[in-house]
Design a protein around this motif. Structure first.
Motif, PDB file in Angstrom:
ATOM      1  N   ILE A  79     -18.211  -7.152  -3.971  1.00 30.52           N
ATOM      2  CA  ILE A  79     -18.726  -5.826  -4.461  1.00 30.52           C
ATOM      3  C   ILE A  79     -18.825  -6.173  -5.914  1.00 30.52           C
ATOM      4  CG2 ILE A  79     -18.011  -3.562  -4.421  1.00 30.52           C
ATOM      5  CD1 ILE A  79     -18.965  -4.635  -1.622  1.00 30.52           C
ATOM      6  N   THR A  80     -20.044  -5.427  -6.324  1.00 29.16           N
ATOM      7  CA  THR A  80     -20.167  -5.042  -7.723  1.00 29.16           C
ATOM      8  C   THR A  80     -20.790  -3.853  -7.833  1.00 29.16           C
ATOM      9  OG1 THR A  80     -20.855  -7.451  -8.323  1.00 29.16           O
ATOM     10  CG2 THR A  80     -21.985  -5.621  -9.629  1.00 29.16           C
ATOM     11  N   VAL A  81     -20.238  -2.908  -8.781  1.00 32.31           N
ATOM     12  CA  VAL A  81     -20.609  -1.630  -9.187  1.00 32.31           C
ATOM     13  C   VAL A  81     -20.865  -1.253 -10.650  1.00 32.31           C
ATOM     14  CG1 VAL A  81     -20.225   0.868  -8.868  1.00 32.31           C
ATOM     15  CG2 VAL A  81     -19.717  -0.516  -7.090  1.00 32.31           C
ATOM     16  N   ALA A  82     -21.836  -1.067 -11.193  1.00 36.53           N
ATOM     17  CA  ALA A  82     -21.882  -0.729 -12.400  1.00 36.53           C
ATOM     18  C   ALA A  82     -22.348   0.634 -12.629  1.00 36.53           C
ATOM     19  CB  ALA A  82     -22.807  -1.850 -13.199  1.00 36.53           C
ATOM     20  N   VAL A  83     -22.323   1.204 -13.974  1.00 37.94           N
ATOM     21  CA  VAL A  83     -22.752   2.332 -14.476  1.00 37.94           C
ATOM     22  C   VAL A  83     -23.320   2.337 -15.739  1.00 37.94           C
ATOM     23  CG1 VAL A  83     -21.256   3.783 -12.700  1.00 37.94           C
ATOM     24  CG2 VAL A  83     -20.631   3.196 -15.014  1.00 37.94           C
ATOM     25  N   PRO A  84     -24.448   3.475 -15.985  1.00 38.43           N
ATOM     26  CA  PRO A  84     -24.992   3.200 -17.346  1.00 38.43           C
ATOM     27  C   PRO A  84     -23.879   3.608 -18.353  1.00 38.43           C
ATOM     28  CG  PRO A  84     -26.503   4.484 -16.038  1.00 38.43           C
ATOM     29  CD  PRO A  84     -24.986   4.050 -15.294  1.00 38.43           C
TER      30      PRO A  84
ATOM     31  N   LEU B 105     -17.907  -1.443 -13.194  1.00 37.24           N
ATOM     32  CA  LEU B 105     -16.647  -1.059 -12.779  1.00 37.24           C
ATOM     33  C   LEU B 105     -15.878  -1.813 -11.608  1.00 37.24           C
ATOM     34  CD1 LEU B 105     -17.974   2.575 -11.975  1.00 37.24           C
ATOM     35  CD2 LEU B 105     -16.787   1.682 -14.048  1.00 37.24           C
ATOM     36  N   LEU B 106     -16.659  -2.591 -10.961  1.00 36.01           N
ATOM     37  CA  LEU B 106     -16.165  -3.604  -9.890  1.00 36.01           C
ATOM     38  C   LEU B 106     -17.054  -4.916 -10.072  1.00 36.01           C
ATOM     39  CD1 LEU B 106     -15.380  -1.499  -6.689  1.00 36.01           C
ATOM     40  CD2 LEU B 106     -13.829  -2.381  -8.473  1.00 36.01           C
ATOM     41  N   ASP B 107     -16.523  -6.041 -10.202  1.00 36.09           N
ATOM     42  CA  ASP B 107     -17.315  -7.305 -10.822  1.00 36.09           C
ATOM     43  C   ASP B 107     -16.912  -8.296  -9.489  1.00 36.09           C
ATOM     44  OD1 ASP B 107     -18.578  -9.346 -12.059  1.00 36.09           O
ATOM     45  OD2 ASP B 107     -17.212  -9.384 -13.648  1.00 36.09           O
ATOM     46  N   ARG B 108     -17.838  -8.251  -8.636  1.00 34.59           N
ATOM     47  CA  ARG B 108     -17.865  -9.355  -7.577  1.00 34.59           C
ATOM     48  C   ARG B 108     -16.700  -9.471  -6.821  1.00 34.59           C
ATOM     49  NH1 ARG B 108     -20.142 -14.160 -11.347  1.00 34.59           N
ATOM     50  NH2 ARG B 108     -18.728 -13.036 -12.666  1.00 34.59           N
ATOM     51  N   LEU B 109     -16.092  -8.542  -6.512  1.00 33.14           N
ATOM     52  CA  LEU B 109     -14.833  -8.280  -5.770  1.00 33.14           C
ATOM     53  C   LEU B 109     -14.664  -8.540  -4.405  1.00 33.14           C
ATOM     54  CD1 LEU B 109     -12.014  -5.492  -6.487  1.00 33.14           C
ATOM     55  CD2 LEU B 109     -12.908  -6.094  -4.151  1.00 33.14           C
TER      56      LEU B 109
ATOM     57  N   LYS C 146     -10.048   1.198  -9.947  1.00 31.53           N
ATOM     58  CA  LYS C 146      -9.371   1.623  -8.685  1.00 31.53           C
ATOM     59  C   LYS C 146     -10.023   2.516  -7.637  1.00 31.53           C
ATOM     60  CE  LYS C 146      -5.682   2.985 -10.627  1.00 31.53           C
ATOM     61  NZ  LYS C 146      -5.920   2.999 -11.986  1.00 31.53           N
ATOM     62  N   SER C 147     -10.198   3.773  -8.333  1.00 30.42           N
ATOM     63  CA  SER C 147     -11.004   4.798  -7.609  1.00 30.42           C
ATOM     64  C   SER C 147     -12.499   4.621  -6.951  1.00 30.42           C
ATOM     65  CB  SER C 147     -11.005   6.033  -8.639  1.00 30.42           C
ATOM     66  OG  SER C 147      -9.677   6.457  -8.907  1.00 30.42           O
ATOM     67  N   THR C 148     -13.015   3.646  -7.745  1.00 25.63           N
ATOM     68  CA  THR C 148     -14.180   3.166  -7.357  1.00 25.63           C
ATOM     69  C   THR C 148     -14.237   2.043  -6.157  1.00 25.63           C
ATOM     70  OG1 THR C 148     -15.180   3.212  -9.549  1.00 25.63           O
ATOM     71  CG2 THR C 148     -16.361   1.850  -8.034  1.00 25.63           C
ATOM     72  N   LEU C 149     -13.073   1.437  -5.964  1.00 21.11           N
ATOM     73  CA  LEU C 149     -12.743   0.391  -4.820  1.00 21.11           C
ATOM     74  C   LEU C 149     -12.566   1.429  -3.788  1.00 21.11           C
ATOM     75  CD1 LEU C 149     -11.707  -2.084  -3.602  1.00 21.11           C
ATOM     76  CD2 LEU C 149      -9.569  -1.810  -4.503  1.00 21.11           C
ATOM     77  N   VAL C 150     -11.734   2.330  -3.875  1.00 19.89           N
ATOM     78  CA  VAL C 150     -11.534   3.453  -2.839  1.00 19.89           C
ATOM     79  C   VAL C 150     -12.793   3.968  -2.407  1.00 19.89           C
ATOM     80  CG1 VAL C 150     -10.564   5.446  -1.788  1.00 19.89           C
ATOM     81  CG2 VAL C 150      -9.057   3.895  -3.346  1.00 19.89           C
ATOM     82  N   ALA C 151     -13.642   4.563  -3.273  1.00 26.52           N
ATOM     83  CA  ALA C 151     -15.035   5.148  -2.911  1.00 26.52           C
ATOM     84  C   ALA C 151     -15.923   4.234  -2.003  1.00 26.52           C
ATOM     85  CB  ALA C 151     -15.659   5.583  -3.944  1.00 26.52           C
ATOM     86  N   VAL C 152     -15.991   3.011  -2.511  1.00 26.71           N
ATOM     87  CA  VAL C 152     -16.672   1.899  -1.850  1.00 26.71           C
ATOM     88  C   VAL C 152     -16.226   1.587  -0.523  1.00 26.71           C
ATOM     89  CG1 VAL C 152     -17.526  -0.562  -2.170  1.00 26.71           C
ATOM     90  CG2 VAL C 152     -17.791   0.938  -4.034  1.00 26.71           C
ATOM     91  N   ALA C 153     -15.001   1.273  -0.284  1.00 27.73           N
ATOM     92  CA  ALA C 153     -14.305   0.908   0.931  1.00 27.73           C
ATOM     93  C   ALA C 153     -14.393   2.010   1.724  1.00 27.73           C
ATOM     94  CB  ALA C 153     -12.827   0.576   0.707  1.00 27.73           C
ATOM     95  N   GLY C 154     -14.320   3.254   1.254  1.00 26.19           N
ATOM     96  CA  GLY C 154     -14.536   4.625   2.308  1.00 26.19           C
ATOM     97  C   GLY C 154     -15.781   5.044   2.579  1.00 26.19           C
ATOM     98  N   LEU C 155     -16.706   4.118   2.088  1.00 28.63           N
ATOM     99  CA  LEU C 155     -18.286   4.445   2.506  1.00 28.63           C
ATOM    100  C   LEU C 155     -18.664   5.694   1.778  1.00 28.63           C
ATOM    101  CD1 LEU C 155     -18.555   3.371   5.939  1.00 28.63           C
ATOM    102  CD2 LEU C 155     -18.573   1.877   4.073  1.00 28.63           C
TER     103      LEU C 155
ATOM    104  N   ARG D 146     -19.550   5.504  -1.593  1.00 31.52           N
ATOM    105  CA  ARG D 146     -20.363   4.962  -2.614  1.00 31.52           C
ATOM    106  C   ARG D 146     -20.909   3.581  -2.181  1.00 31.52           C
ATOM    107  NH1 ARG D 146     -19.153   5.421  -8.878  1.00 31.52           N
ATOM    108  NH2 ARG D 146     -20.963   4.294  -9.700  1.00 31.52           N
ATOM    109  N   VAL D 147     -22.274   3.620  -2.482  1.00 32.46           N
ATOM    110  CA  VAL D 147     -22.860   2.428  -1.917  1.00 32.46           C
ATOM    111  C   VAL D 147     -22.807   1.348  -3.138  1.00 32.46           C
ATOM    112  CG1 VAL D 147     -25.025   1.548  -1.361  1.00 32.46           C
ATOM    113  CG2 VAL D 147     -24.529   3.620  -0.486  1.00 32.46           C
ATOM    114  N   PRO D 148     -22.321   0.048  -3.043  1.00 33.24           N
ATOM    115  CA  PRO D 148     -22.299  -0.869  -4.011  1.00 33.24           C
ATOM    116  C   PRO D 148     -23.770  -1.196  -4.638  1.00 33.24           C
ATOM    117  CG  PRO D 148     -21.675  -1.770  -2.267  1.00 33.24           C
ATOM    118  CD  PRO D 148     -21.746  -0.423  -1.728  1.00 33.24           C
ATOM    119  N   ASP D 149     -23.607  -1.605  -5.647  1.00 30.39           N
ATOM    120  CA  ASP D 149     -25.101  -2.407  -6.027  1.00 30.39           C
ATOM    121  C   ASP D 149     -25.302  -3.556  -5.560  1.00 30.39           C
ATOM    122  OD1 ASP D 149     -25.253   0.009  -8.262  1.00 30.39           O
ATOM    123  OD2 ASP D 149     -24.081  -1.106  -9.369  1.00 30.39           O
TER     124      ASP D 149
END
Length: 226
Positions: free
Chosen positions: A8-13, A21-25, A45-54, A56-59
């Motif tokens: 899982i990877t998530v990045a923001v501008p 925010l999450l790097d290949r987790l 941490k909160s990004t992890l919850v948002a992704v796991a809880g569907l 937020r869609v990861p990059d």
């Protein structure tokens, strides 16, 4: 059902660059297992919850719940998977002011279209399990902070989720009430066999979980089994 996060990877501008925010987790939580996640503010941490809880869609990467790849579903399918399989306890329970404790929990079944006698009985049973049998008809303004959070736990468990996610569920409570709420959440999640992730800033609370992961800049730095 298990929860699996793969690459899982998530990045923001962030100005002229992008902040990761999450790097290949990678993370797998087995049915009935509880995993505590700690880390500094901004660690992901909160990004992890948002992704796991569907929410937020990861990059990049995949979220699998019980083997179902959420990324392969259309929007309606993702909503249905989250509604049917995921229970989320937020830092603030975000209760609806006009609804009683009983109605706050029943609304989950109502949204799913199955608010029948069995669902109403389950709502009462859950509220009883979290110690609110005598507060069924109380509205949020009549409840203490700990009681409101317990309603939030009952609501998260109403759909008999396979995955339970909690983002700093005791942050607004004093230590004694916070510990009681966390104990209740972990006990109930284990009782129903849910794969559970709890984000917390408290190392003592993290020690209650089966595993403890520490996030730093979106990467798991420390992992230990209690």
């Amino acid at each position: 059902m298990s929860l699996r996060l793969e690459n899982i990877t998530v990045a923001v501008p962030d100005g002229t660059t992008r902040r990761v925010l999450l790097d290949r987790l990678d993370l797998e939580v087995r049915p009935g297992e509880t995993v505590a996640v700690t880390g500094a503010s901004g660690s992901g941490k909160s990004t992890l919850v948002a992704v796991a809880g569907l929410l937020r869609v990861p990059d990049e990467g995949r979220v699998l719940i019980g083997g179902t790849d959420a990324g392969a579903l259309k929007d309606r399918g993702r909503v249905r998977l989250r509604r049917d399989r995921v229970g989320i306890v937020f830092q603030s329970p975000n209760l609806l002011p006009a609804l009683t404790a009983r109605e706050q929990v029943e609304v989950v079944a109502h949204v799913a279209g199955n608010l029948d006698a069995a669902a109403r009985a389950r709502a009462v049973d859950l509220l009883t399990r979290v110690g609110l049998a005598d507060r069924l008809d109380a509205r949020p303004a009549e409840l203490s902070g700990g009681e409101r959070q317990r309603v939030g736990i009952a609501r998260a468990l109403m759909n008999e989720p396979s995955v339970v996610l909690a983002d700093e569920p005791t942050a607004s409570l004093d230590p004694e009430r916070g510990q009681a709420v966390l104990d209740l959440l972990l006990d109930e999640a284990r009782r129903v066999g849910a794969a559970t992730v709890v984000v917390t800033h408290d190392p003592d609370q993290a020690a209650r979980a089966d595993r403890h992961l520490h996030l730093s800049q979106g990467v798991v730095q420390v992992g230990s089994r209690t």
